[in-house]
Design a protein around this motif. Structure first.
Motif, short mmCIF file in Angstrom:
data_model
loop_
_atom_site.label_atom_id
_atom_site.label_comp_id
_atom_site.label_asym_id
_atom_site.label_seq_id
_atom_site.Cartn_x
_atom_site.Cartn_y
_atom_site.Cartn_z
N GLN A 161 -0.91 -0.75 -4.34
CA GLN A 161 -2.14 0.02 -4.15
C GLN A 161 -1.77 1.50 -4.26
O GLN A 161 -1.60 2.21 -3.28
CB GLN A 161 -2.77 -0.29 -2.79
N GLY A 162 -1.63 1.95 -5.49
CA GLY A 162 -1.17 3.30 -5.76
C GLY A 162 0.34 3.35 -5.87
O GLY A 162 1.05 2.54 -5.28
N LEU A 163 0.84 4.30 -6.64
CA LEU A 163 2.29 4.47 -6.81
C LEU A 163 2.83 5.71 -6.10
O LEU A 163 4.04 5.90 -6.02
CB LEU A 163 2.64 4.56 -8.31
N ILE A 164 1.94 6.57 -5.61
CA ILE A 164 2.38 7.82 -5.01
C ILE A 164 2.92 7.56 -3.61
O ILE A 164 2.23 7.01 -2.75
CB ILE A 164 1.22 8.84 -4.93
N HIS A 165 4.17 7.92 -3.37
CA HIS A 165 4.80 7.75 -2.06
C HIS A 165 5.70 8.96 -1.78
O HIS A 165 5.95 9.78 -2.66
CB HIS A 165 5.62 6.46 -2.02
N LYS A 166 6.15 9.04 -0.57
CA LYS A 166 7.03 10.15 -0.19
C LYS A 166 8.40 9.96 -0.83
O LYS A 166 9.04 8.93 -0.69
CB LYS A 166 7.17 10.20 1.34
N ALA A 167 8.85 10.98 -1.53
CA ALA A 167 10.15 10.91 -2.20
C ALA A 167 11.25 11.31 -1.23
O ALA A 167 11.22 12.38 -0.63
CB ALA A 167 10.17 11.84 -3.41
N THR A 168 12.20 10.41 -1.04
CA THR A 168 13.35 10.69 -0.18
C THR A 168 14.60 10.20 -0.89
O THR A 168 14.54 9.42 -1.84
CB THR A 168 13.24 9.98 1.18
N ASN A 169 15.76 10.65 -0.39
CA ASN A 169 17.01 10.19 -0.98
C ASN A 169 17.42 8.83 -0.41
O ASN A 169 18.50 8.33 -0.69
CB ASN A 169 18.13 11.21 -0.76
N LYS A 170 16.53 8.22 0.40
CA LYS A 170 16.78 6.89 0.94
C LYS A 170 15.71 5.91 0.49
O LYS A 170 15.47 4.89 1.11
CB LYS A 170 16.82 6.93 2.47
N CYS A 171 15.07 6.23 -0.61
CA CYS A 171 13.95 5.40 -1.07
C CYS A 171 14.42 4.12 -1.74
O CYS A 171 13.61 3.37 -2.26
CB CYS A 171 13.08 6.18 -2.05
N GLY A 172 15.67 3.88 -1.74
CA GLY A 172 16.15 2.66 -2.35
C GLY A 172 16.24 2.80 -3.85
O GLY A 172 16.37 3.90 -4.39
N GLU A 184 0.84 -1.19 0.00
CA GLU A 184 0.00 0.00 0.00
C GLU A 184 0.88 1.25 0.00
O GLU A 184 1.79 1.38 0.83
CB GLU A 184 -0.90 0.01 1.23
N SER A 185 0.61 2.16 -0.90
CA SER A 185 1.39 3.40 -0.98
C SER A 185 0.65 4.54 -0.30
O SER A 185 -0.57 4.56 -0.24
CB SER A 185 1.66 3.77 -2.44
N ASN A 186 1.44 5.48 0.20
CA ASN A 186 0.89 6.65 0.89
C ASN A 186 1.82 7.82 0.62
O ASN A 186 3.04 7.68 0.73
CB ASN A 186 0.79 6.37 2.40
N PRO A 187 1.29 8.98 0.25
CA PRO A 187 2.15 10.13 -0.07
C PRO A 187 2.99 10.61 1.10
O PRO A 187 3.93 11.38 0.91
CB PRO A 187 1.16 11.21 -0.52
N LYS A 188 2.70 10.14 2.33
CA LYS A 188 3.46 10.56 3.50
C LYS A 188 4.50 9.52 3.92
O LYS A 188 5.23 9.72 4.89
CB LYS A 188 2.52 10.83 4.67
N VAL A 189 4.56 8.40 3.21
CA VAL A 189 5.45 7.30 3.60
C VAL A 189 6.38 6.96 2.43
O VAL A 189 5.92 6.79 1.29
CB VAL A 189 4.65 6.05 4.01
N GLY A 190 7.68 6.85 2.72
CA GLY A 190 8.65 6.50 1.69
C GLY A 190 8.73 5.00 1.45
O GLY A 190 8.13 4.20 2.16
N TRP A 191 9.51 4.64 0.43
CA TRP A 191 9.68 3.23 0.05
C TRP A 191 11.05 2.69 0.48
O TRP A 191 11.58 1.78 -0.14
CB TRP A 191 9.56 3.10 -1.48
N GLN A 192 11.60 3.22 1.57
CA GLN A 192 12.93 2.78 1.98
C GLN A 192 13.05 1.28 2.19
O GLN A 192 14.10 0.69 1.95
CB GLN A 192 13.35 3.50 3.28
N SER A 193 11.98 0.64 2.63
CA SER A 193 12.04 -0.78 2.95
C SER A 193 11.70 -1.67 1.75
O SER A 193 11.92 -2.89 1.81
CB SER A 193 11.09 -1.11 4.10
N VAL A 194 11.19 -1.09 0.67
CA VAL A 194 10.74 -1.91 -0.46
C VAL A 194 11.89 -2.65 -1.15
O VAL A 194 11.75 -3.82 -1.49
CB VAL A 194 9.95 -1.05 -1.47
N PRO A 195 13.07 -2.02 -1.39
CA PRO A 195 14.17 -2.77 -2.01
C PRO A 195 14.55 -4.02 -1.22
O PRO A 195 14.78 -5.08 -1.80
CB PRO A 195 15.32 -1.76 -2.04
#
Length: 479
Positions: free
Chosen positions: A355-366, A329-340
């Motif tokens: 569930q959606g592609l919009i997530h919080k963009a960070t330089n640690k998003c993997g 599940e994606s959330n614009p307030k949560v990054g994908w750091q753990s997805v990789p």
């Protein structure tokens, strides 16, 4: 009706079949058939299912008379049925029904060997279930929902045939001990639902049921967290779990787990004032022991909250050797750091659902997305991904960032065979416009062998971009 001969076909059916038909109606509706004819007058009394709901009697102008009418109706129905065996008894009542009348009703159906007992008691006065409920030898399914005084107090429990237990909006008089005692008296329990059970106030919460196959636990967000949670369910195959990360998990046994839906949340200690020893920016609890024990699953759903937990409150991401279906599940307030880490540790993953592609963009998003990184600097974990199918739910209007993400999947995932995007729109023009945009996107990735499909359930329409860039439309409705 047989109009040619004016013969009542339904009334000519055998009584057991007529009773079976009536069992699908509410008790009030079934009772209303008694005016049809002499044959139907008492037929509803032999229906094995009673479904009683006082809301069908409600009249805001005279609540007292309506409640009295409902209580008298229940008394008449039970008296009319006598000792006739009963399969299901469902009772839904609000305030206005005298609690003194409820206990004899429950005793009546228990004495008649009821197997399914559903009680929704939304009372404004305190009411404890009679002890006989916890000593029934015939109950197979028990569902309890309470109102303003949601208390369960158990002394002796012996439910030898109970297989399904549902408890909502309640607390136990003896806290965790009461729940443990109740569960220990159910030696055949297979399906357990605990909804809005406040075990965060207990020093120790435990679900230890060796026969359990399905467990659903839901505790909505509060400014509290459970201190210690033990889950000993070695034969569990299905888990749906919503909770705040506990202080500790002394034992978690999910050895047989096949499917899990996990929604774990973080809690900062700054929100509470009775826990000591944490820094202001530290997260309370550690989910490592919990997450490590779900590693045998084949199908896994992770909420956006859980992605945060994996990032900040889990020492390591488990190795999911058996995992074939993963939903994120994606959330614009949560990054994908753990997805990789999830994808790297899922060597047999075949289907990946977003569930959606919009997530919080960070330089640690993997490296599963572009975010802040230039394309040439990324050596993506997707290049070794075994995933064959991607589904993107909640797909809205396509943006430049979303288009780049889809293109990135097509370019970097060598085993990808099909990508399905579910587009919620009521406009055929929107479907055509997005499909055309996808066609242009696919044509820019000639190396990809993936088929891209756009499905709009609202329109029962799908469009498919073939490997040669051609665009096809077809109806998704069954012929």
């Amino acid at each position: 009706m047989d109009l040619s001969g004016y013969r009542d076909v339904i009334s000519s059916l055998p009584e057991d079949i007529s009773c079976h038909i009536l069992s699908f109606l509410s008790t009030k509706e079934a009772a209303s058939t008694s005016v049809l004819s002499r044959k139907w007058r008492y037929l509803f009394a032999f229906v094995p299912n009673l479904d009683l709901d006082d809301s069908v009697y409600l009249n805001p102008r005279n609540k007292t008379d309506i409640s009295t009418s409902f209580m008298d109706f229940v008394d008449r129905v039970l008296a009319l049925q006598g000792n006739f065996p009963l399969h299901k008894f469902s009772l839904k009542i609000g305030d206005g029904v005298d609690p003194v009348r409820i206990t004899p009703w429950i005793h009546n159906v228990l004495d008649r060997g009821v197997s399914d007992l559903y009680l929704h008691l939304n009372l404004e006065s305190e009411f404890l279930l009679p002890s006989k409920v916890y000593l029934s030898k015939t109950l197979v399914r028990l569902k309890l929902r309470f109102g303003l005084y949601p208390t369960i107090d158990v002394e002796d429990v012996h439910l030898p045939n109970l297989k399904s237990l549902y408890i909502e909006s309640t607390h136990f008089e003896k806290h965790g001990i009461g729940l443990s005692k109740l569960l220990s008296g159910c030696p055949m329990l297979e399906d357990l639902v605990l909804d809005d059970i406040s075990w965060c106030i207990w020093d120790f919460a435990s679900v230890s049921v060796p026969t359990l196959r399905k467990l659903t636990f839901c505790w909505e967000e509060r400014d509290e967290f459970p201190k210690s949670v033990l889950l000993d369910t070695p034969n569990l195959v299905y888990l749906k779990f919503t909770d705040t990360v506990a202080g500790k998990y002394p034992k978690v046994n999910f050895d047989s787990l096949v499917e899990a839906h996990i929604d774990l949340r973080l809690l900062k200690p700054i929100l509470i004032n009775y826990h000591q020893g944490y820094g202001e920016n530290d997260m309370v609890g550690n989910a490592t022991d919990f997450m490590m024990r779900i590693c045998n699953v084949k199908t896994l759903y992770l909420s956006a909250n859980t992605l945060q937990v994996l990032t900040y409150s889990c020492d390591a991401i488990p190795l999911f050797n058996n995992l074939t279906h993963l939903t994120i599940e994606s959330n614009p307030k949560v990054g994908w750091q753990s997805v990789p880490g999830l994808l790297k540790n899922s060597p047999n993953l075949e289907t990946l659902i977003f569930q959606g592609l919009i997530h919080k963009a960070t330089n640690k998003c993997g490296d599963v997305c572009l975010c802040y990184k230039p394309r040439e600097e990324i050596l993506s974990c997707l290049s070794s991904s075994p995933v064959k199918f991607i589904e993107i739910l909640k797909f809205g209007e396509i943006s430049d960032d979303m288009e780049k993400q889809i293109k990135y999947f097509l370019e970097t995932m060598p085993n990808l065979e099909k990508m399905i995007l579910y587009y919620n729109t009521s406009s055929v023009g929107n479907v055509i416009a997005v499909s055309s945009r996808l066609r242009r996107l696919v044509s820019k990735v000639p190396s990809s062998k993936c088929i891209v499909q756009l499905i709009s359930d609202n329109l029962s329409l799908s469009s498919t971009v073939s490997k040669d860039g051609l665009l096809f439309f077809k109806s998704t409705s069954p012929v």
